[in-house]
Motif scaffolding. Sequence first.
Motif, PDB file in Angstrom:
ATOM      1  N   VAL A  29     -32.431   7.187  67.594  1.00  0.00           N
ATOM      2  CA  VAL A  29     -31.030   7.588  67.464  1.00  0.00           C
ATOM      3  C   VAL A  29     -30.221   7.056  68.646  1.00  0.00           C
ATOM      4  CG1 VAL A  29     -29.434   9.548  67.330  1.00  0.00           C
ATOM      5  CG2 VAL A  29     -31.599   9.615  66.080  1.00  0.00           C
ATOM      6  N   LEU A  30     -30.766   7.146  69.860  1.00  0.00           N
ATOM      7  CA  LEU A  30     -30.072   6.630  71.038  1.00  0.00           C
ATOM      8  C   LEU A  30     -29.727   5.152  70.894  1.00  0.00           C
ATOM      9  CD1 LEU A  30     -32.220   8.269  73.865  1.00  0.00           C
ATOM     10  CD2 LEU A  30     -29.763   8.627  73.504  1.00  0.00           C
ATOM     11  N   ASN A  31     -30.631   4.384  70.313  1.00  0.00           N
ATOM     12  CA  ASN A  31     -30.497   2.935  70.261  1.00  0.00           C
ATOM     13  C   ASN A  31     -29.908   2.401  68.961  1.00  0.00           C
ATOM     14  OD1 ASN A  31     -31.705   2.581  72.883  1.00  0.00           O
ATOM     15  ND2 ASN A  31     -33.666   3.060  71.938  1.00  0.00           N
ATOM     16  N   ALA A  32     -29.616   3.276  68.021  1.00  0.00           N
ATOM     17  CA  ALA A  32     -29.101   2.847  66.718  1.00  0.00           C
ATOM     18  C   ALA A  32     -27.607   2.540  66.784  1.00  0.00           C
ATOM     19  CB  ALA A  32     -29.346   3.936  65.678  1.00  0.00           C
ATOM     20  N   CYS A  33     -27.225   1.467  66.125  1.00  0.00           N
ATOM     21  CA  CYS A  33     -25.810   1.119  65.961  1.00  0.00           C
ATOM     22  C   CYS A  33     -25.416   1.452  64.528  1.00  0.00           C
ATOM     23  CB  CYS A  33     -25.582  -0.366  66.237  1.00  0.00           C
ATOM     24  SG  CYS A  33     -25.867  -0.849  67.938  1.00  0.00           S
ATOM     25  N   PRO A  34     -24.324   2.176  64.325  1.00  0.00           N
ATOM     26  CA  PRO A  34     -23.941   2.554  62.968  1.00  0.00           C
ATOM     27  C   PRO A  34     -23.518   1.382  62.084  1.00  0.00           C
ATOM     28  CG  PRO A  34     -22.361   3.404  64.566  1.00  0.00           C
ATOM     29  CD  PRO A  34     -23.464   2.770  65.332  1.00  0.00           C
ATOM     30  N   SER A  35     -23.214   0.232  62.686  1.00  0.00           N
ATOM     31  CA  SER A  35     -22.931  -0.987  61.931  1.00  0.00           C
ATOM     32  C   SER A  35     -23.237  -2.175  62.834  1.00  0.00           C
ATOM     33  CB  SER A  35     -21.476  -1.026  61.452  1.00  0.00           C
ATOM     34  OG  SER A  35     -20.610  -1.239  62.544  1.00  0.00           O
ATOM     35  N   ASP A  36     -23.178  -3.379  62.269  1.00  0.00           N
ATOM     36  CA  ASP A  36     -23.545  -4.582  63.019  1.00  0.00           C
ATOM     37  C   ASP A  36     -22.699  -4.816  64.264  1.00  0.00           C
ATOM     38  OD1 ASP A  36     -25.543  -5.115  61.204  1.00  0.00           O
ATOM     39  OD2 ASP A  36     -24.357  -6.551  60.046  1.00  0.00           O
ATOM     40  N   ARG A 163     -23.270   9.409  67.939  1.00  0.00           N
ATOM     41  CA  ARG A 163     -24.384  10.353  67.797  1.00  0.00           C
ATOM     42  C   ARG A 163     -24.288  11.063  66.438  1.00  0.00           C
ATOM     43  NH1 ARG A 163     -27.105  14.548  71.711  1.00  0.00           N
ATOM     44  NH2 ARG A 163     -27.939  15.993  70.191  1.00  0.00           N
ATOM     45  N   GLY A 164     -23.113  11.590  66.135  1.00  0.00           N
ATOM     46  CA  GLY A 164     -22.920  12.278  64.866  1.00  0.00           C
ATOM     47  C   GLY A 164     -23.113  11.375  63.664  1.00  0.00           C
ATOM     48  N   LEU A 165     -22.580  10.163  63.729  1.00  0.00           N
ATOM     49  CA  LEU A 165     -22.738   9.217  62.623  1.00  0.00           C
ATOM     50  C   LEU A 165     -24.199   8.889  62.356  1.00  0.00           C
ATOM     51  CD1 LEU A 165     -19.959   6.508  63.251  1.00  0.00           C
ATOM     52  CD2 LEU A 165     -20.034   8.200  61.404  1.00  0.00           C
ATOM     53  N   VAL A 166     -24.914   8.585  63.409  1.00  0.00           N
ATOM     54  CA  VAL A 166     -26.315   8.179  63.258  1.00  0.00           C
ATOM     55  C   VAL A 166     -27.168   9.348  62.796  1.00  0.00           C
ATOM     56  CG1 VAL A 166     -28.343   7.300  64.479  1.00  0.00           C
ATOM     57  CG2 VAL A 166     -26.108   6.274  64.898  1.00  0.00           C
ATOM     58  N   GLN A 167     -26.920  10.530  63.322  1.00  0.00           N
ATOM     59  CA  GLN A 167     -27.714  11.693  62.912  1.00  0.00           C
ATOM     60  C   GLN A 167     -27.469  12.061  61.448  1.00  0.00           C
ATOM     61  OE1 GLN A 167     -26.641  14.463  66.155  1.00  0.00           O
ATOM     62  NE2 GLN A 167     -28.831  14.533  66.616  1.00  0.00           N
ATOM     63  N   ARG A 168     -26.267  11.809  60.949  1.00  0.00           N
ATOM     64  CA  ARG A 168     -25.950  12.142  59.558  1.00  0.00           C
ATOM     65  C   ARG A 168     -26.408  11.063  58.579  1.00  0.00           C
ATOM     66  NH1 ARG A 168     -22.066  14.188  62.662  1.00  0.00           N
ATOM     67  NH2 ARG A 168     -21.454  16.336  62.375  1.00  0.00           N
ATOM     68  N   ALA A 169     -26.683   9.878  59.078  1.00  0.00           N
ATOM     69  CA  ALA A 169     -27.071   8.760  58.197  1.00  0.00           C
ATOM     70  C   ALA A 169     -28.458   8.951  57.614  1.00  0.00           C
ATOM     71  CB  ALA A 169     -27.008   7.448  58.961  1.00  0.00           C
TER      72      ALA A 169
END
Length: 169
Positions: A29-36, A163-169
């Motif tokens: 989650v820390l390292n995830a990007c919600p888009s490219d 954080r919220g975007l990635v956790q909800r994805a």
Amino acid sequence: MHAKDILIDAYSRIQEEVHAAVEGLPPDVLNACPSDDANSVSWLVWHLTRVQDDHVADAAGLEQVWLAQDWEKRFGLDLPRRDTGYGHSSAKVAKVRVDSGDLLTGYYDAVHEQTLEFLRGLTAKDFERIVDERWDPPVTLGVRLVSVLSDDLQHVGQAAYVRGLVQRA
């Protein structure tokens, strides 16, 4: 209330928000990007900390915590030693990865402590000192400290949002 006391309070709020944005997140989650073309929580917190470290150390005439306390080696990033993340492409953003949020909060806390030590020693007259003559008008210490504060608050808000975007994805 003295200006330095207001800044100490404001920078302490950044510290609180950095911890809130990072704590409890696993590396994916820390390292995830919600888009490219988006930034990760890791990159946002690393970047805001690097900017604060770079700008405050320069204004205070101190060595950056990044180098003085070996945070550069602890992070082990494939980036230039003094890189702050300014103008990073998506490829460079992807290079900022951590295995634990403790690394991010540890570095931020160390920079925060150096910032507070510097702020505590300031007098009202110090805020008028020119710290950067590359701008017109030249940048005073007071303006630089508010600029860093503004940048940090924007990026920590972005980190909380990501954080919220990635956790909800």
